[in-house]
Design a protein around this motif. Structure first.
Motif, PDB file in Angstrom:
ATOM      1  N   GLU A 197       0.808  -1.204   0.000  1.00 18.15           N
ATOM      2  CA  GLU A 197       0.000   0.000   0.000  1.00 18.15           C
ATOM      3  C   GLU A 197       0.851   1.269   0.000  1.00 18.15           C
ATOM      4  O   GLU A 197       2.030   1.255   0.365  1.00 18.15           O
ATOM      5  CB  GLU A 197      -0.930   0.025   1.213  1.00 18.15           C
ATOM      6  CG  GLU A 197      -0.232   0.191   2.550  1.00 18.15           C
ATOM      7  CD  GLU A 197      -1.199   0.299   3.718  1.00 18.15           C
ATOM      8  OE1 GLU A 197      -2.413   0.136   3.496  1.00 18.15           O
ATOM      9  OE2 GLU A 197      -0.731   0.549   4.843  1.00 18.15           O
ATOM     10  N   PRO A 226      -4.473   5.345   3.946  1.00 20.23           N
ATOM     11  CA  PRO A 226      -4.178   4.471   2.798  1.00 20.23           C
ATOM     12  C   PRO A 226      -4.796   5.029   1.526  1.00 20.23           C
ATOM     13  O   PRO A 226      -6.011   5.146   1.423  1.00 20.23           O
ATOM     14  CB  PRO A 226      -4.833   3.140   3.204  1.00 20.23           C
ATOM     15  CG  PRO A 226      -5.915   3.516   4.162  1.00 20.23           C
ATOM     16  CD  PRO A 226      -5.428   4.734   4.893  1.00 20.23           C
ATOM     17  N   THR A 241      -8.199   3.570  -2.941  1.00 22.53           N
ATOM     18  CA  THR A 241      -8.993   3.118  -1.805  1.00 22.53           C
ATOM     19  C   THR A 241     -10.223   4.001  -1.607  1.00 22.53           C
ATOM     20  O   THR A 241     -10.351   5.073  -2.214  1.00 22.53           O
ATOM     21  CB  THR A 241      -8.148   3.166  -0.531  1.00 22.53           C
ATOM     22  OG1 THR A 241      -7.766   4.532  -0.297  1.00 22.53           O
ATOM     23  CG2 THR A 241      -6.908   2.297  -0.658  1.00 22.53           C
ATOM     24  N   THR A 291      -3.814   0.469  -2.901  1.00 20.94           N
ATOM     25  CA  THR A 291      -3.134  -0.814  -2.781  1.00 20.94           C
ATOM     26  C   THR A 291      -2.232  -0.992  -3.994  1.00 20.94           C
ATOM     27  O   THR A 291      -2.493  -0.431  -5.063  1.00 20.94           O
ATOM     28  CB  THR A 291      -4.139  -1.970  -2.705  1.00 20.94           C
ATOM     29  OG1 THR A 291      -4.964  -1.965  -3.878  1.00 20.94           O
ATOM     30  CG2 THR A 291      -5.023  -1.840  -1.476  1.00 20.94           C
TER      31      THR A 291
END
Length: 512
Positions: free
Chosen positions: A127, A151, A169, A154
């Motif tokens: 990530e 985050p 995300t 990914t």
């Protein structure tokens, strides 16, 4: 929204190592000492564009500002964060890196300012994270949202750590202003060491029996160490070569070949394929355009040079056409630039082109004043290169664009490369672009030749796709990717509609 608290690089690496080794000791919150399975890392760079359609959107009415060593590639390109430091786990073959540099995305018209700092890449977690501060003024009173180690995407980690696929995300969608970003493909990610060591780094002294490792190489599958090659190397140390001395060829003569890279203006390209103009961009005559509604490359240069006098004159083949504002088969915008010509004399010069606007051709229009970073024109291996040449719109250029931009506006920078001999090797120029054939599906605008010679290639319109990823037109034309706070406000819509109406009106006045 919930805030993810930042964890230190040393602690994260220690926890990862303890898990990989099956350690029985407790890793405390204050742990800072690296274990024998860790190798310290430094001088790494991370390059990621977040999402090309997001950059297009911000570039239409806002700006990107980098700081702290971070940079953005020309033509509203990807962002690079620097001075990456962290640790490599030689047992799990993973890296955890933190990078310096900040990025601010801002649009006063649409009422948002988003700041990214402390960008991190963790190959074990797969990530990208960052600290984010978002200020939203679209509803009037400022509303601030902050998060640590948010985050953003990914990552499909590869051994080379180059052009790794990313998926945005839900948190990225929330902070960037569009729920549709969640699960959408982001721009590819590359993590490389900026300067390779002159000699391979030694194994940690606390583990003399360990096989020597030159460079960390995260394993996408996290294979056991016994199944790994003896030497891990995502970025092998290149063989050092001595830089070529200036060409010994004649100091003046005729240009054998060359390329000119120029995007005109990124916000104009985005506007043409956006929800107001609903048009397309077409290249022809050997010109190419980079994927994602990117910059153009014009080729087959002819002209003269004099390296002693630092003078260069070069004309290039190819054309680009901008077409939009279609109504009943008539276009309010139909602009073609062809026969581009660049001159430099002591670092200063001009960029001119033949301009066909709504069917009226004007030859040799000086579109921009040029200013190179250096006055010297030095040939290396029989090639003269002048990159990132500043281009400023002239009064004549402003008229060519229907006074949509005032004289003095900064245009996209210009990249020049000319060969002084037939066997000289030019830098790669626009190989990722398209030329000839059929381009992306356009909007309501019909096909356009946009110049002389060759079969046109187009980018823009509804649902354009280039190279398997959504092209520059998708965010602007479909509307599905437009950040919510941005165009939700009536003021933002009015600004956009007003810009389109003004352009169409000015074009018609110019024609009359």
């Amino acid at each position: 929204m919930p805030v993810r608290r930042r964890r230190s690089t040393a602690l994260a690496a220690a926890v990862a190592t303890a898990a990989a080794l099956g350690a029985t000791v407790l890793v405390t919150a204050g742990a800072t000492t690296a274990t024998a399975a860790e190798v310290p890392l430094k001088d790494y760079e991370l390059t990621w564009g977040i999402k090309q359609t997001y950059r297009n959107y911000v570039g239409m009415f806002g700006t990107f500002t980098t700081s702290g060593g971070a940079t953005q590639a020309a033509g509203n390109g990807a962002f690079t964060f620097v001075d990456g430091t962290g640790a490599y786990d030689t047992t799990g073959h993973t890296v955890d890196l933190a990078f310096k540099g900040g990025l601010v995305s801002k649009s006063t018209a649409h009422g948002f300012e988003i700041t990214l700092t402390d960008v991190r890449f963790d190959s074990k977690a797969g990530e990208i994270t960052a600290d984010i501060k978002k200020v939203d003024t679209s509803a009037g009173a400022p509303e601030t949202t902050e998060g640590d180690d948010v985050p953003l995407a990914t990552v499909a980690v590869t051994r080379e750590m180059k052009d790794m696929a990313t998926t945005l995300t839900a948190e990225a969608g929330e902070y960037l202003g569009s729920a549709s970003y969640a699960g959408a493909a982001g721009d590819p990610l590359t993590v490389v060491q900026k300067t390779s060591p002159s000699t391979p780094p030694a194994s940690p002294s606390s583990s003399p029996s360990q096989t020597q490792t030159q460079e960390p190489s995260p394993s996408a599958s996290q294979t056991a160490p016994t199944e790994q090659p003896e030497t891990e190397s995502p970025a092998p140390t290149p063989t050092k070569t001595t830089e070529a001395s200036p060409s010994a060829s004649a100091t003046k003569g005729e240009v054998a070949d060359g390329t000119l890279g120029w995007g005109v203006k990124q916000s104009f390209r985005a506007y043409v394929v956006g929800p107001i103009a609903k048009g397309r961009v077409t290249v022809s005559g050997g010109a190419t355009q980079a994927a994602g509604n990117g910059a153009f490359t014009f080729k087959d240069a002819t002209g003269t040079y004099d390296t002693d006098a630092d003078k260069l004159t070069a004309a290039f083949q190819g054309a680009v056409n901008f077409k939009g504002h279609e109504s009943g088969g008539t276009y309010g915008l139909d602009l073609t630039l062809s026969n581009l010509k660049a001159t430099l004399d002591g670092g200063s010069g001009k960029l001119s082109a033949d301009v066909n606007s709504l069917g009226t051709l004007t030859q040799g229009v000086v579109l921009a004043d040029l200013k190179a970073r250096s006055a010297d024109l030095t040939a290396e291996k029989d090639v003269i290169t002048a990159d990132d040449v500043a281009a400023t719109l002239t009064a004549a250029g402003a008229k060519a664009f229907g006074d949509f931009y005032p004289a003095g506006t900064a245009l996209d920078t210009v990249d020049l490369s000319v060969a002084l001999s037939s066997d000289a090797q030019l830098p790669d120029g626009g190989s990722s672009g398209t030329t000839g054939g059929t381009g992306g599906t356009g909007g309501s605008a019909g096909g356009s030749t946009g110049g002389t010679g060759g079969t046109a290639s187009t980018i823009g319109g509804t649902g354009t796709t280039t190279g398997g990823s959504t092209g520059g037109g998708s965010l602007a034309t479909t509307g599905s990717d437009i950040p919510g706070p941005a165009l939700a406000g009536a003021a933002g819509v009015a600004v956009a509609i007003g810009a389109g109406a003004v352009y169409a009106t000015r074009r018609r006045r110019t024609q009359q």
